[in-house]
Design a protein around this motif. Structure first.
Motif, PDB file in Angstrom:
ATOM      1  N   ILE A  83       0.851  -1.186   0.000  1.00 29.58           N
ATOM      2  CA  ILE A  83       0.000   0.000   0.000  1.00 29.58           C
ATOM      3  C   ILE A  83       0.887   1.235   0.000  1.00 29.58           C
ATOM      4  N   ARG A  84       0.580   2.170  -0.894  1.00 29.83           N
ATOM      5  CA  ARG A  84       1.294   3.453  -0.930  1.00 29.83           C
ATOM      6  C   ARG A  84       0.265   4.542  -0.633  1.00 29.83           C
ATOM      7  N   VAL A  85       0.515   5.291   0.431  1.00 31.29           N
ATOM      8  CA  VAL A  85      -0.390   6.364   0.854  1.00 31.29           C
ATOM      9  C   VAL A  85       0.382   7.673   0.775  1.00 31.29           C
ATOM     10  N   ARG A  86      -0.223   8.663   0.137  1.00 30.68           N
ATOM     11  CA  ARG A  86       0.460   9.939  -0.082  1.00 30.68           C
ATOM     12  C   ARG A  86      -0.482  11.101   0.237  1.00 30.68           C
ATOM     13  N   SER A  87       0.088  12.108   0.864  1.00 29.90           N
ATOM     14  CA  SER A  87      -0.613  13.365   1.102  1.00 29.90           C
ATOM     15  C   SER A  87       0.393  14.480   0.860  1.00 29.90           C
ATOM     16  N   GLY A  88       0.163  15.267  -0.190  1.00 33.86           N
ATOM     17  CA  GLY A  88       1.109  16.314  -0.539  1.00 33.86           C
ATOM     18  C   GLY A  88       2.447  15.699  -0.886  1.00 33.86           C
ATOM     19  N   GLU A  89       3.504  16.145  -0.245  1.00 29.91           N
ATOM     20  CA  GLU A  89       4.851  15.629  -0.499  1.00 29.91           C
ATOM     21  C   GLU A  89       5.201  14.445   0.400  1.00 29.91           C
ATOM     22  N   LYS A  90       4.346  14.127   1.352  1.00 30.06           N
ATOM     23  CA  LYS A  90       4.625  13.038   2.288  1.00 30.06           C
ATOM     24  C   LYS A  90       4.049  11.729   1.754  1.00 30.06           C
ATOM     25  N   GLU A  91       4.827  10.653   1.923  1.00 25.05           N
ATOM     26  CA  GLU A  91       4.397   9.349   1.408  1.00 25.05           C
ATOM     27  C   GLU A  91       4.884   8.244   2.327  1.00 25.05           C
ATOM     28  N   VAL A  92       4.056   7.214   2.463  1.00 23.27           N
ATOM     29  CA  VAL A  92       4.443   6.025   3.217  1.00 23.27           C
ATOM     30  C   VAL A  92       4.042   4.807   2.391  1.00 23.27           C
ATOM     31  N   GLU A  93       4.924   3.819   2.354  1.00 23.55           N
ATOM     32  CA  GLU A  93       4.643   2.579   1.638  1.00 23.55           C
ATOM     33  C   GLU A  93       4.725   1.437   2.639  1.00 23.55           C
TER      34      GLU A  93
END
Length: 116
Positions: A83-93
């Protein structure tokens, strides 16, 4: 807050549709607007293919509920999924195949995207 959720791996398109249904059925996310985002069309495509889900989180505090729902969904998957979750420039995989505790997904998403 706008959050974009994508999946990586075999069968990602089918799993993304399942994830969308899962999120829409979650009562805690009733006020979240969920929109499927289509991938750019390629030669031979018979129609649009969902590439990601865009979630409009209002009020702001809903990120924790979304993160918890994603963690639970990932925990019940039989097929390995990332799962890749992104908000603006921030991202977590997150690699759900290595998931030991669905709550750790929620904690990581909130920590990485919201800075808590």
């Amino acid at each position: 807050m706008i959050v974009r959720v994508g999946l990586i791996g075999d069968g990602a398109g089918d799993e993304l549709r399942r994830l969308e249904q899962w999120l829409r059925q979650d009562r805690d996310l009733a006020r979240v607007t969920i929109t499927a985002q289509a991938a750019p069309a390629e030669d031979g495509d018979m129609g649009p293919v969902a590439e990601a889900l865009q979630l409009l989180l209002e009020p702001q505090g809903v990120l924790t509920a979304v993160a918890a729902s994603l963690g639970t969904w990932a925990g019940v998957r039989r097929r390995p999924v990332r799962i890749r979750v992104r908000s603006g420039e921030k991202e977590v995989e997150i690699d759900a195949s290595r998931l030991q505790d669905p709550d750790e997904v929620a904690v990581r998403i909130v920590r990485e995207l919201d800075g808590r």
